[in-house]
Motif scaffolding. Structure first.
Motif, mmCIF file in Angstrom:
data_model
loop_
_atom_site.group_PDB
_atom_site.id
_atom_site.type_symbol
_atom_site.label_atom_id
_atom_site.label_comp_id
_atom_site.label_asym_id
_atom_site.label_seq_id
_atom_site.Cartn_x
_atom_site.Cartn_y
_atom_site.Cartn_z
ATOM 1 N N GLU A 164 43.464 36.738 20.708
ATOM 2 C CA GLU A 164 42.670 37.164 21.853
ATOM 3 C C GLU A 164 43.342 36.743 23.165
ATOM 4 O OE1 GLU A 164 38.826 35.548 21.330
ATOM 5 O OE2 GLU A 164 38.135 37.134 19.957
ATOM 6 N N ARG A 165 43.862 35.496 23.135
ATOM 7 C CA ARG A 165 44.532 35.019 24.357
ATOM 8 C C ARG A 165 45.797 35.835 24.634
ATOM 9 N NH1 ARG A 165 43.515 28.877 22.299
ATOM 10 N NH2 ARG A 165 41.352 28.703 23.021
ATOM 11 N N ALA A 168 44.732 39.104 26.079
ATOM 12 C CA ALA A 168 44.335 38.921 27.477
ATOM 13 C C ALA A 168 45.565 38.751 28.369
ATOM 14 C CB ALA A 168 43.411 37.700 27.597
ATOM 15 N N GLN A 172 46.757 41.095 31.313
ATOM 16 C CA GLN A 172 47.040 40.541 32.631
ATOM 17 C C GLN A 172 48.445 40.919 33.088
ATOM 18 O OE1 GLN A 172 45.031 38.974 34.673
ATOM 19 N NE2 GLN A 172 46.628 38.686 36.234
#
Length: 587
Positions: A164-165, A168, A172
């Motif tokens: 998930e990171r 993200a 970004q």
């Protein structure tokens, strides 16, 4: 203008400040993503260490129960009881920001506490020699407290959080790339505006300066690249500009200025006639063309030069300048001198050849008239003496008179052959199409008729038509074919082969081969000499001039002739003729 200054400041702000802010935010996000990735990796490492120490403690107790004592087994088991709680505390701190992981960590803590308690119980029972109880405790620990299951869940949750990171961070990054692209577009737009505005204001001036500078550079490059010496002089014949060739020839620097022409090159230009002609070019606007002069340059070599000059008017000055060019024609002058000398030598040679030709004509006349008359007298008076003596003439005297007559006849034949040889070298060639097939057939028939009672087998290839002097080529075939028949006279059946082939260069190579007496190749150089014979006259008649005639005729036709032979195995004579196509016959 104020608006232009404000626009430039705005452009600087967009170009410099905005990318800085965006990159700063992207850097912070990158650091945050890196910390999250590191934390996820740390969670996995702690979980793996807890599970590893748990399994190490169980393995140590199993070694003790298997009567495989180890000095570190009890230490490993007790160390796990002490280390695992501290590792669980570290795991709680690392997962403090993730409630789901915190719940799984508490489950792992409960499972580990229960499993460690049973491992401790198994170790105590072993120490009290209760092996069965220790084994049962180990089985209960494995059946009741599934450490690996909870550990796998924590690891899976960590990997899920890591993914998930990563997603993200990727999003970004894409957002940052989009912002950077928009920023770059804005930068380009602002730069284009700045460039267009600036170009409109100073473009014309810059273009003019560039054109002028390029023109000057091109002129300098051309001037320095030209190998002819070139100089630009002012109205007083002082140097303004010289190229590399002029500098090298007359020993002056390319940067030299204000040197008088007559002082350049150590007096090479100190010729009053030339200097006056150059002044006339400047004063009267007359061009100087091809003024020839001999100069001694700085390398102490006399050179023949041709000088040209013309006046030029400068745009920014009222004083004219003189463009001076120099052409070194020393090599041409030397060649002309050599040509003159060679022509003089050639004239002398022609005169000598003419004298020799006249002497040869006189000699030929003398031979044909002055020598023939005495021979005729010798022959006639020998006959008269024989008739006068009549019956008083004995056999010896008759033999002597016969020798005299034969010798005079032979000498007359030699004189005739010499005259023929001389005429072959001096007479003009009457070139025409010559059918070599017909010429050879005619020669073979004539030769065979002159040799009755001889059996000759001829083999003649199809022969081409060539361009040459028919009478001279007939002489060639008569000599070669006649020699082939003559030197096969001692054979019962003679074989004579006449063939032709075309060489790589296109010339025809004709060959006359026989199986007669042949000759020794050591004496092949004597074959084509005048009066040179390799056999005795008693064996084969002749005076040794026929092959010399062949060589002279073939050479006059631009060909060559040579021979091959072996004693007792015949000879092969070759000659070449150019394969020039005969002109078409008119209908």
């Amino acid at each position: 203008m104020p608006w232009r200054t404000g626009g430039l400041l705005l452009a600087v702000l967009v170009i410099v400040a905005l990318p800085y802010l965006i990159m700063r935010g992207s850097s912070k996000e990158s650091l945050r993503a890196g910390e999250l990735v590191t934390r996820s990796a740390e969670v996995q490492a702690l979980v793996y260490r807890i599970a590893d120490q748990t399994h190490s403690a169980e393995s140590a107790i199993q070694h003790l129960l298997a009567d495989d004592p180890s000095s570190h087994a009890e230490t490993v088991a007790l160390g796990a009881e002490n280390d695992i709680p501290s590792l669980l505390d570290q795991l709680r701190r690392v997962t403090g920001d993730n409630p789901a992981q915190q719940l799984l960590v508490e489950q792992l803590n409960a499972v580990e506490n229960g499993r460690l308690a049973l491992l401790h119980q198994a170790l105590q029972r072993f120490q009290h020699n209760d092996r069965a109880g220790a084994e049962q405790a180990l089985r209960d620990a494995d059946a009741l407290f599934h450490v690996d299951t909870v550990a796998d869940k924590i690891v899976a949750e960590a990997e899920h959080a890591l993914q998930e990171r990563r997603d993200a961070a990727r999003k970004q990054s894409e957002n940052s790339s989009l912002v950077l692209a928009l920023t770059a577009a804005a930068q380009l737009l602002m730069l284009m505006i700045v460039v267009i505005v600036s170009e409109r204001q100073i473009g014309r001036r810059l273009q003019a300066e560039v054109r002028e500078r390029q023109a000057v550079q091109r002129s300098q490059m051309i001037l320095q690249a030209v190998r002819e010496p070139i100089a630009l002089l002012d109205h007083n014949l002082r140097s303004l500009l010289v190229n590399a060739a002029f500098s090298e020839l007359y020993g002056v620097s390319e940067e030299s200025r204000a040197d008088y022409l007559e002082d350049i090159g150590q007096g090479a230009w100190a010729d009053e006639v030339l200097l006056q002609r150059l002044r006339d070019v400047l004063l009267r606007d007359r061009e100087l063309w091809d003024f020839e002069l001999i100069q001694r340059t700085v390398d102490d070599v006399e050179r023949h030069v041709v000088i040209n000059a013309r006046r030029l008017q400068q745009e920014d000055s009222t004083s004219p300048v003189l463009l001076l060019t120099v052409s070194d024609v020393t090599a041409r002058a030397l060649v002309e001198q050599q040509v003159k000398e060679l022509n003089h030598q050639l004239e002398n040679k022609v005169a000598q050849i003419s004298d020799v030709n006249r002497e040869l004509e006189a000699f030929s006349y003398s031979v044909s008239h002055d020598l023939r008359a005495p021979l005729r007298h010798i022959t006639a008076f020998a006959l008269k003496l024989e008739d006068h003596l009549g019956v008083q003439l004995d056999n010896t005297s008759r033999h002597y008179l016969g020798v005299v007559r034969d010798a005079s006849h032979r000498m007359a034949q030699l004189i005739e052959d010499l005259l023929v040889f001389s005429r072959l070298g001096r007479g003009a060639l009457r070139l025409q199409a010559v059918d070599m097939q017909a010429l050879v057939g005619e020669t073979c028939a004539l030769t065979e008729s002159e040799a009755p009672n001889r059996r000759i087998i001829w083999r003649i290839d199809p022969l081409p038509t060539v361009v040459g002097d028919e009478n001279m080529l007939r002489t060639v075939w008569q000599n070669l074919i006649g020699n082939a028949v003559k030197y096969t006279g001692q054979r019962e059946i003679a074989h004579v082969d006449i063939s032709v082939r075309q060489e790589d260069g296109g010339d025809y190579e004709f060959t006359v081969a026989d199986d007669g007496a042949g000759f020794d190749m050591r004496y092949v150089d004597k074959l084509f000499g005048v009066f040179q014979r390799l056999h005795k006259a008693s064996e084969f008649p002749g005076n040794g001039i026929g092959l010399a005639n062949v060589r002279r005729i073939v050479m006059r036709h631009g060909g060559r002739v040579w021979a091959e032979g072996e004693p007792g195995h015949g000879a092969r004579f070759h000659f070449t003729l150019s394969a020039i196509e005969p002109p078409p016959q008119s209908p």
